[in-house]
Design an enzyme around this catalytic site. Structure first.
Site, PDB file in Angstrom:
ATOM      1  N   ASP A  14       0.938  -1.111  -0.195  1.00  0.00           N
ATOM      2  CA  ASP A  14      -0.061  -0.108  -0.058  1.00  0.00           C
ATOM      3  C   ASP A  14       0.867   1.207  -0.042  1.00  0.00           C
ATOM      4  OD1 ASP A  14      -2.353   1.614   0.499  1.00  0.00           O
ATOM      5  OD2 ASP A  14      -1.536   1.727   2.395  1.00  0.00           O
ATOM      6  N   ASP A 177      -1.557  -0.789   6.099  1.00  0.00           N
ATOM      7  CA  ASP A 177      -1.922  -0.035   7.219  1.00  0.00           C
ATOM      8  C   ASP A 177      -3.157  -0.287   7.476  1.00  0.00           C
ATOM      9  OD1 ASP A 177      -2.434   1.528   5.084  1.00  0.00           O
ATOM     10  OD2 ASP A 177      -2.931   3.218   6.841  1.00  0.00           O
TER      11      ASP A 177
END
Length: 221
Positions: A14, A177
């Site tokens: 990400d 996250d």
């Protein structure tokens, strides 16, 4: 080698909240969009809790907060255009890579592991930010939230990456996250690894039950 990397051939990272802290620049663009409509700015702290589902959702959340009600689609669309103009003007003035990121990416590359990126941020912003931070060279492929018909937490972007490189999902790792990263990884059949310092709407990412957690990506070196 970190246990999460055992038998892994491809890693999908990400971007926002995992590799970079982009909230200062995102918040500046959100506030510029709001002020342009003679609305009150919302500030960095609120934007930090709203990031993760793409720029349309970020704008929608900002408008709902200021207006006290859900905005209609036309207003979100027009406001999103204003946000994009503001963000295009300064996408990486205060954005910074987290500690250990460049070392981790370099280490993975040196081991012959395929390094990729999948983010819900519009694709047009990916290369300028990565280039500004000196990270672009590490990535074999990058996907934005508008690169395919679906975005995280849908597994399609991750499965697309695996297919492009001919790697079985079981030999791929999703690093993120948020709960959306973990969900996308699990649905795609990837192993999942989470960092606790990013953006997850105020919730601890461990509650999404990733396969592993690292305090810093430097642990992957």
């Amino acid at each position: 080698m970190h246990p999460s990397l055992q038998d892994i051939r491809l890693v999908a990272f990400d971007l926002d909240g995992t590799l970079i802290d982009s909230v200062p620049d995102l918040a500046a663009a959100v506030d510029a969009m709001l002020v342009g409509q003679r609305l009150a700015p919302v500030g960095e702290a609120k934007v930090r809790d709203w990031v993760g589902n793409g720029s349309h959702k970020l704008v929608e959340r900002a408008l709902a907060c200021v207006l006290g009600e859900a905005p209609d689609t036309a207003r979100v669309t027009a406001s999103h255009d204003g946000f994009l103009r503001a963000y295009h003007a300064a996408p990486c003035e205060r954005t910074r890579a987290y500690p250990g990121v460049s070392e981790a990416l370099g280490s993975l590359e040196a081991r012959g592991i395929i390094v990729t990126l999948v983010t819900n941020k519009p694709a047009a912003f990916i290369d300028p930010i990565l280039e500004a931070l000196g990270l672009r060279r590490y990535f074999r492929m990058t996907l934005g939230g508008d690169s395919l018909a679906e975005k995280k937490p849908h597994p399609a972007p991750l499965l697309h990456l695996a297919a492009q490189f001919g790697v079985a999902p079981a030999q791929c790792l999703m690093v993120g996250d948020s709960r959306h990263d973990v969900e996308a990884g699990k649905r795609a059949g990837f192993r999942t690894l989470a960092v606790p310092y990013g953006y997850n709407h105020g919730e601890p990412v461990v509650s999404s039950r990733p396969d592993g957690v690292v305090e810093s990506l430097g642990e992957l070196v």
